[in-house]
Scaffold this active site. Structure first.
Site, short mmCIF file in Angstrom:
data_model
loop_
_atom_site.label_atom_id
_atom_site.label_comp_id
_atom_site.label_asym_id
_atom_site.label_seq_id
_atom_site.Cartn_x
_atom_site.Cartn_y
_atom_site.Cartn_z
N ASP A 13 25.55 -32.53 100.95
CA ASP A 13 25.20 -32.97 102.29
C ASP A 13 26.38 -32.68 103.22
O ASP A 13 27.51 -32.46 102.76
CB ASP A 13 24.90 -34.47 102.24
CG ASP A 13 24.61 -35.06 103.60
OD1 ASP A 13 23.79 -34.50 104.33
OD2 ASP A 13 25.22 -36.10 103.93
N ASP A 15 26.85 -34.24 107.15
CA ASP A 15 27.28 -35.39 107.95
C ASP A 15 27.51 -36.62 107.09
O ASP A 15 26.62 -37.07 106.37
CB ASP A 15 26.23 -35.71 109.02
CG ASP A 15 26.12 -34.61 110.06
OD1 ASP A 15 26.94 -33.68 110.03
OD2 ASP A 15 25.21 -34.69 110.91
N ASP A 210 25.59 -39.06 101.02
CA ASP A 210 25.91 -40.43 101.42
C ASP A 210 24.72 -41.20 101.96
O ASP A 210 24.83 -42.40 102.23
CB ASP A 210 26.99 -40.42 102.52
CG ASP A 210 26.44 -39.96 103.85
OD1 ASP A 210 25.79 -38.88 103.88
OD2 ASP A 210 26.62 -40.66 104.86
#
Length: 267
Positions: A13, A15, A210
């Site tokens: 991922d 961001d 996250d």
């Protein structure tokens, strides 16, 4: 534990993971990026960002030429292939937005999508520059939105989307409306089935994320790093091999590096 000598693929991922949630910096991860590049280990971006956002980031990160997954799995690309999951029955971005606007008019749902606002408003929401906010609005297969209504209406919204063969994914900042069945896990499945390892061996995958929308991807990889994040919704995995799952103590690129060090410290 895997090592750098294995047929590794890193799936990440952006961001809140490789990129800092607030500043979008990746500098703490640079030593690991350099090390992976030296070993010719592909780093596959798997993000809610658009292809228009990912391509310049690939160049800046030194990942040009690697496959990428954009818009939470709506878009898959590697050399010679793009949007490989697209089916004739799937809706493109314009049709998704038309459907959303029709549902909003019919049921009076309160939400605001990227198509409803200017680059300046997207920049205000995200902290992106105006140029990067314009890239974030260059969508192809999903719409990002902020929900502004009740829980009861939200349940009705999900049901209305399902009737239109659309689904809803939760990211770090926004909800993402995609075609049903799309997602980071399905996209990674397709990539692993169709993107061959030059050695002829099966890829050994390490995934890092996250947010809740990363969970399907983290369930598919061999080794999963759940990076400490800011979402109120925890990242909940279906897998039970807890020894192959690591929770970082740090946010963003610090946690990203921490996770790779945990799994690849034998390299």
């Amino acid at each position: 534990m895997p090592t750098l000598n294995d047929p590794l693929m890193i799936v990440t991922d952006l961001d809140g993971s490789l990129l800092d949630h607030h500043t979008y910096s990746w500098q703490p991860a640079q030593p690991w990026l350099d090390r992976l590049n030296e070993q010719q280990i592909p780093v596959v971006i798997c993000s809610s960002k658009t292809a228009a956002e990912i391509l310049p980031l690939q160049r800046q990160l030194g990942l040009t030429g690697a496959p990428y997954i954009a818009e939470n799995g709506a878009i898959i690309h590697w050399e010679g292939f793009k949007d490989a999951l697209a089916q004739p029955t799937q809706k493109g971005y314009t049709e998704i937005c038309q459907t959303l606007h029709a549902l909003r008019d019919r049921y009076h749902f309160k939400f605001t999508g990227f198509a409803d606002v200017t680059e300046q408003e997207v920049a205000d929401w995200t902290g992106l520059t105006l140029h990067n906010a314009s890239l974030a609005r260059m969508r192809e297969g999903s719409e990002s939105l902020i929900w502004r209504d009740t829980e009861q209406q939200f349940t009705a919204f999900k049901q209305a989307l399902a009737a239109e063969q659309l689904g809803l994914l939760q990211g770090g900042r926004f909800w993402s409306v995609t075609n049903q069945g799309a997602g980071k896990g399905a996209a990674l499945d397709f990539l692993l089935s169709h993107y061959p390892n030059p050695s002829g061996q099966h890829w050994l995958t390490v995934g890092l994320g996250d947010g809740p929308n990363d969970a399907p991807m983290l369930d598919k990889v061999d080794f999963a790093v759940i990076i400490k994040g800011y979402s109120k919704t925890p990242v909940t995995l279906q897998r039970e091999d807890n020894e192959h799952v690591f929770h970082s103590a740090y946010f963003g690129p610090e946690g990203w590096s921490e996770g790779l060090t945990h799994f690849l410290n034998q390299g």
